[in-house]
Scaffold this motif. Structure first.
Motif, PDB file in Angstrom:
ATOM      1  N   VAL A  66      22.306   4.978 -29.830  1.00 55.45           N
ATOM      2  CA  VAL A  66      22.835   3.639 -29.598  1.00 55.45           C
ATOM      3  C   VAL A  66      23.090   2.930 -30.922  1.00 55.45           C
ATOM      4  N   ARG A  67      22.216   3.117 -31.884  1.00 57.29           N
ATOM      5  CA  ARG A  67      22.371   2.457 -33.178  1.00 57.29           C
ATOM      6  C   ARG A  67      23.592   2.959 -33.943  1.00 57.29           C
ATOM      7  N   ARG A  68      24.052   4.167 -33.629  1.00 54.93           N
ATOM      8  CA  ARG A  68      25.239   4.683 -34.294  1.00 54.93           C
ATOM      9  C   ARG A  68      26.529   4.085 -33.729  1.00 54.93           C
ATOM     10  N   LEU A  69      26.410   3.380 -32.600  1.00 53.00           N
ATOM     11  CA  LEU A  69      27.571   2.741 -31.993  1.00 53.00           C
ATOM     12  C   LEU A  69      27.855   1.406 -32.687  1.00 53.00           C
ATOM     13  N   PRO A  70      29.070   0.853 -32.526  1.00 55.29           N
ATOM     14  CA  PRO A  70      29.334  -0.496 -33.056  1.00 55.29           C
ATOM     15  C   PRO A  70      28.294  -1.486 -32.541  1.00 55.29           C
ATOM     16  N   HIS A  71      27.615  -2.125 -33.446  1.00 53.88           N
ATOM     17  CA  HIS A  71      26.414  -2.892 -33.110  1.00 53.88           C
ATOM     18  C   HIS A  71      26.671  -3.974 -32.056  1.00 53.88           C
ATOM     19  N   ARG A  72      27.672  -4.794 -32.285  1.00 52.64           N
ATOM     20  CA  ARG A  72      27.915  -5.912 -31.385  1.00 52.64           C
ATOM     21  C   ARG A  72      28.329  -5.446 -29.994  1.00 52.64           C
ATOM     22  N   VAL A  73      29.201  -4.435 -29.950  1.00 53.14           N
ATOM     23  CA  VAL A  73      29.680  -3.934 -28.663  1.00 53.14           C
ATOM     24  C   VAL A  73      28.533  -3.302 -27.877  1.00 53.14           C
ATOM     25  N   ALA A  74      27.712  -2.507 -28.550  1.00 58.45           N
ATOM     26  CA  ALA A  74      26.585  -1.870 -27.879  1.00 58.45           C
ATOM     27  C   ALA A  74      25.617  -2.915 -27.309  1.00 58.45           C
ATOM     28  N   GLY A  75      25.352  -3.969 -28.103  1.00 62.50           N
ATOM     29  CA  GLY A  75      24.451  -5.019 -27.616  1.00 62.50           C
ATOM     30  C   GLY A  75      24.996  -5.743 -26.401  1.00 62.50           C
ATOM     31  N   GLU A  76      26.292  -6.047 -26.402  1.00 64.52           N
ATOM     32  CA  GLU A  76      26.890  -6.765 -25.278  1.00 64.52           C
ATOM     33  C   GLU A  76      26.915  -5.910 -24.010  1.00 64.52           C
ATOM     34  N   LEU A  77      27.269  -4.638 -24.159  1.00 63.26           N
ATOM     35  CA  LEU A  77      27.306  -3.756 -22.994  1.00 63.26           C
ATOM     36  C   LEU A  77      25.912  -3.525 -22.422  1.00 63.26           C
ATOM     37  N   LEU A  78      24.947  -3.361 -23.295  1.00 62.81           N
ATOM     38  CA  LEU A  78      23.573  -3.157 -22.831  1.00 62.81           C
ATOM     39  C   LEU A  78      23.046  -4.398 -22.128  1.00 62.81           C
ATOM     40  N   PHE A  79      23.326  -5.576 -22.699  1.00 60.07           N
ATOM     41  CA  PHE A  79      22.878  -6.825 -22.076  1.00 60.07           C
ATOM     42  C   PHE A  79      23.530  -7.012 -20.705  1.00 60.07           C
ATOM     43  N   GLU A  80      24.800  -6.666 -20.590  1.00 58.00           N
ATOM     44  CA  GLU A  80      25.496  -6.785 -19.308  1.00 58.00           C
ATOM     45  C   GLU A  80      24.846  -5.911 -18.239  1.00 58.00           C
ATOM     46  N   GLN A  81      24.404  -4.720 -18.636  1.00 57.45           N
ATOM     47  CA  GLN A  81      23.731  -3.845 -17.679  1.00 57.45           C
ATOM     48  C   GLN A  81      22.361  -4.379 -17.298  1.00 57.45           C
ATOM     49  N   ILE A  82      21.691  -5.033 -18.222  1.00 52.80           N
ATOM     50  CA  ILE A  82      20.359  -5.588 -17.927  1.00 52.80           C
ATOM     51  C   ILE A  82      20.444  -6.663 -16.858  1.00 52.80           C
ATOM     52  N   VAL A  83      21.388  -7.605 -17.000  1.00 56.24           N
ATOM     53  CA  VAL A  83      21.462  -8.737 -16.073  1.00 56.24           C
ATOM     54  C   VAL A  83      21.960  -8.324 -14.693  1.00 56.24           C
ATOM     55  N   THR A  84      22.542  -7.147 -14.568  1.00 58.25           N
ATOM     56  CA  THR A  84      23.031  -6.693 -13.263  1.00 58.25           C
ATOM     57  C   THR A  84      22.163  -5.594 -12.672  1.00 58.25           C
ATOM     58  N   SER A  85      21.025  -5.307 -13.298  1.00 58.61           N
ATOM     59  CA  SER A  85      20.149  -4.237 -12.825  1.00 58.61           C
ATOM     60  C   SER A  85      18.836  -4.803 -12.310  1.00 58.61           C
ATOM     61  N   GLY A  86      18.019  -3.936 -11.764  1.00 54.29           N
ATOM     62  CA  GLY A  86      16.709  -4.345 -11.269  1.00 54.29           C
ATOM     63  C   GLY A  86      15.746  -3.166 -11.236  1.00 54.29           C
ATOM     64  N   GLY A  87      14.485  -3.473 -10.978  1.00 53.76           N
ATOM     65  CA  GLY A  87      13.486  -2.422 -10.832  1.00 53.76           C
ATOM     66  C   GLY A  87      13.234  -1.637 -12.102  1.00 53.76           C
ATOM     67  N   GLN A  88      12.971  -0.324 -11.912  1.00 54.53           N
ATOM     68  CA  GLN A  88      12.657   0.549 -13.030  1.00 54.53           C
ATOM     69  C   GLN A  88      13.821   0.674 -13.998  1.00 54.53           C
ATOM     70  N   ARG A  89      15.037   0.662 -13.475  1.00 56.50           N
ATOM     71  CA  ARG A  89      16.213   0.757 -14.337  1.00 56.50           C
ATOM     72  C   ARG A  89      16.288  -0.418 -15.299  1.00 56.50           C
ATOM     73  N   ARG A  90      16.019  -1.606 -14.785  1.00 56.90           N
ATOM     74  CA  ARG A  90      16.064  -2.786 -15.648  1.00 56.90           C
ATOM     75  C   ARG A  90      14.984  -2.715 -16.718  1.00 56.90           C
ATOM     76  N   ARG A  91      13.773  -2.315 -16.337  1.00 55.78           N
ATOM     77  CA  ARG A  91      12.686  -2.230 -17.310  1.00 55.78           C
ATOM     78  C   ARG A  91      13.017  -1.221 -18.420  1.00 55.78           C
ATOM     79  N   ARG A  92      13.643  -0.121 -18.046  1.00 59.48           N
ATOM     80  CA  ARG A  92      14.025   0.871 -19.052  1.00 59.48           C
ATOM     81  C   ARG A  92      15.087   0.318 -19.992  1.00 59.48           C
ATOM     82  N   LEU A  93      16.045  -0.399 -19.446  1.00 60.53           N
ATOM     83  CA  LEU A  93      17.095  -0.978 -20.269  1.00 60.53           C
ATOM     84  C   LEU A  93      16.555  -2.060 -21.195  1.00 60.53           C
TER      85      LEU A  93
END
Length: 327
Positions: A25-52
């Motif tokens: 993940v760190r090898r990816l463009p920093h800002r884009v990776a952070g935004e995409l990861l955050f978007e997945q966090i707010v739309t997830s739940g349970g164990q998946r959210r905790r892992r993210l």
């Protein structure tokens, strides 16, 4: 980039070691990776959210957002709080509590984080001295209160006197009655007698969430308030109570001097079914005695006719004196 974010983060089925995943993940463009990861966090739940969230922290995105809380401009602090809120934990408690003397919106957003974490005491600390000058600020406040459990909401309600803003107290009343928090009736009845019209409005809105004799009496009292805004809210809430006394009071409110009281009373009568439509039809015929009441009554009858044309034909059409169903 899409393969790593989609397969490794979104699906949550990658068996690679956490350290290897963080490095990818760190090898990816920093800002884009952070935004995409955050978007997945707010739309997830349970164990998946905790892992993210764990991955989000390991990559350092959470630490960067927390640093934004110390920004000089309050709008940047608001942006940082929107990023910190969904991933906040006890590690951020100290930083979030420092927002207790910040701008109102910053405090409310910080309270959302504590509400999600189940810390009712910190929610009170952040909201106690906040003053909402803009009614639009009630929306994020309502989101903060909704994230509390019913038990925590009761604890916040028990600290009623700690809040200095009547709009905060009003929103707390509405949420507490809808969720059935402990002790809400005492607070609603006291607010109905308050000299602050905002609290009296809140009492009417809260009473409309409860189907009981005491709540209906409170709304009848609200229809006789000296402030037209309180009367308008009481009329609107009485529309949920299709009973004889409520219909009589609403029919009388059609002759109120304030437009919004008449408007809300007419709309509430329309929601009361057959008997309410009969009262509207009678008022619509009294153009000479009360032209203002006749006008709002005729308007609601026109809306009922228009809606009846779109209503499935299997449903009976309500009729009454002076009311002609559509051909």
């Amino acid at each position: 980039m899409g393969e790593v974010i989609g397969a490794s983060l979104c699906d949550g089925r990658d068996d690679r070691a956490e350290g290897e995943l963080v490095e990818r993940v760190r090898r990816l463009p920093h800002r884009v990776a952070g935004e995409l990861l955050f978007e997945q966090i707010v739309t997830s739940g349970g164990q998946r959210r905790r892992r993210l969230v764990a991955l989000h922290r390991a990559c350092g995105f959470a630490h960067e957002a927390v640093r934004g809380l110390r920004a000089w401009r309050w709008r940047r602090r608001v942006k940082a709080l929107r990023l910190v809120g969904p991933v906040a934990s006890e590690a951020e408690f100290a930083e979030l509590l420092e927002r207790a003397k910040d701008a109102p919106l910053v405090r409310v957003l910080a309270a959302q984080s504590f509400a999600r974490l189940g810390r009712a005491d910190h929610v009170v600390t952040l909201l106690a001295a906040v003053k909402l000058d803009n009614p639009l600020m009630e929306a994020p406040l309502a989101m903060a209160l909704e994230q509390l459990t019913t038990e925590d909401l009761g604890r916040v309600l028990a600290r009623w006197d700690a809040f200095v803003c009547s709009r905060v107290q009003r929103r707390l009343l509405i949420t507490a009655t809808r969720r059935g928090a402990v002790g809400f009736r005492k607070r609603v009845e006291a607010a109905a007698q308050s000299p602050d019209f905002e609290l009296r409005i809140g009492a009417c809105d809260a009473a409309g969430n409860v189907d009981a004799v005491w709540s209906r009496h409170l709304l009848f009292h609200g229809l006789r308030d000296i402030d037209w805004r309180v009367r308008a809210h009481a009329a609107k809430r009485l529309g949920r109570c299709a009973r004889g006394a409520a219909i009589d009071s609403l029919a009388e409110a059609l002759g109120d001097s304030a437009f919004w009281v008449r408007q809300n009373a007419a709309r509430a009568l329309r929601r009361c079914g057959r008997e309410g439509l009969i009262r509207l039809a009678r008022a619509a015929r009294g153009k000479e005695s009360d032209p203002f009441a006749a006008q709002v009554a005729a308007q609601e009858l026109h809306r009922e006719r228009a809606w009846s044309r779109r209503r499935p034909r299997t449903m009976p059409i309500v009729s009454g004196p002076g009311w002609q169903p559509p051909v």
